[in-house]
Enzyme design. Structure first.
Site, PDB file in Angstrom:
ATOM      1  N   ARG A  91       0.838  -1.213   0.000  1.00 31.09           N
ATOM      2  CA  ARG A  91       0.000   0.000   0.000  1.00 31.09           C
ATOM      3  C   ARG A  91       0.865   1.250   0.000  1.00 31.09           C
ATOM      4  O   ARG A  91       1.779   1.402   0.797  1.00 31.09           O
ATOM      5  CB  ARG A  91      -0.908  -0.001   1.240  1.00 31.09           C
TER       6      ARG A  91
ATOM      7  N   ASP B 106     -10.282  -0.507   6.015  1.00 28.50           N
ATOM      8  CA  ASP B 106     -10.819   0.568   6.844  1.00 28.50           C
ATOM      9  C   ASP B 106     -11.534  -0.023   8.049  1.00 28.50           C
ATOM     10  O   ASP B 106     -12.414  -0.882   7.891  1.00 28.50           O
ATOM     11  CB  ASP B 106     -11.821   1.419   6.057  1.00 28.50           C
TER      12      ASP B 106
ATOM     13  N   ASP C 106      -6.826  -1.641   0.651  1.00 28.40           N
ATOM     14  CA  ASP C 106      -7.292  -0.648   1.609  1.00 28.40           C
ATOM     15  C   ASP C 106      -8.141  -1.374   2.640  1.00 28.40           C
ATOM     16  O   ASP C 106      -9.093  -2.074   2.273  1.00 28.40           O
ATOM     17  CB  ASP C 106      -8.122   0.410   0.881  1.00 28.40           C
TER      18      ASP C 106
ATOM     19  N   ARG D 203      -5.203   1.864  -5.118  1.00 30.05           N
ATOM     20  CA  ARG D 203      -4.453   1.146  -4.082  1.00 30.05           C
ATOM     21  C   ARG D 203      -4.458  -0.359  -4.284  1.00 30.05           C
ATOM     22  O   ARG D 203      -5.389  -0.924  -4.826  1.00 30.05           O
ATOM     23  CB  ARG D 203      -4.999   1.479  -2.703  1.00 30.05           C
TER      24      ARG D 203
END
Length: 161
Positions: A85, A99, A97, A94
């Site tokens: 990343r 989150d 990712d 990317r």
């Protein structure tokens, strides 16, 4: 030992082999210490939101964890780094990712972490996978996942077979 907290993680990638990266990350989440996987969604394909680049592959995972919110965030960031990343600019394409979307009912805002994730209620690529694995989920301060998803009509999303 602290009580386990239900956390939800959004996964996405649009560089390299996005579906393979998301599947690998789901497996890596399951191997984290102090984490028990509860559910994982199907994979979904979406266009980037507020950005350019190739389509994204997205998913969501529900985890029970005794890690603190920041410790879990750091574990997620380590997985991202292991997948190469880079963060050259906001909303850049990317390789992976991850989150931290929700951590129990925690509501917080710091320089490092905001919970619930500040834009999750506006993103079909977050809400559709969440609705699949937790249809009755409430996002503190925003509402029910299903109702929020129904209100987003401008973000096409397709479940992969």
């Amino acid at each position: 030992m602290p009580a386990a907290v239900r956390a939800y993680v959004g996964l996405g990638a649009n560089l390299g082999e996005p579906a393979a990266a998301v599947r690998a990350a789901l497996a890596e989440l399951a191997r984290l210490p102090a984490v028990t996987p509860v559910a994982q969604s199907s994979l979904y394909v979406t266009k980037p939101v507020d950005a350019g680049g190739p389509d994204y592959c997205n998913a969501a995972a529900a985890l029970d964890t005794t890690l603190g919110a920041l410790d879990l965030l750091h574990a997620l960031q380590a997985i991202e780094q292991a997948h190469g990343r880079k963060r050259p600019y906001r909303n850049a394409p990317r390789t992976l990712d991850l989150d931290l979307l929700l951590y129990g009912d925690t509501q917080m805002q710091s320089a490092e972490l905001t919970l619930p994730h500040p834009r999750m209620h506006l993103r079909a690529f977050v809400l559709a996978p969440l609705a699949e694995i937790a249809p009755d989920l409430l996002i503190p301060g925003q509402g029910a996942v299903g109702a929020l998803l129904a209100s987003i009509t401008d973000q096409p999303i397709r479940k992969l077979p």
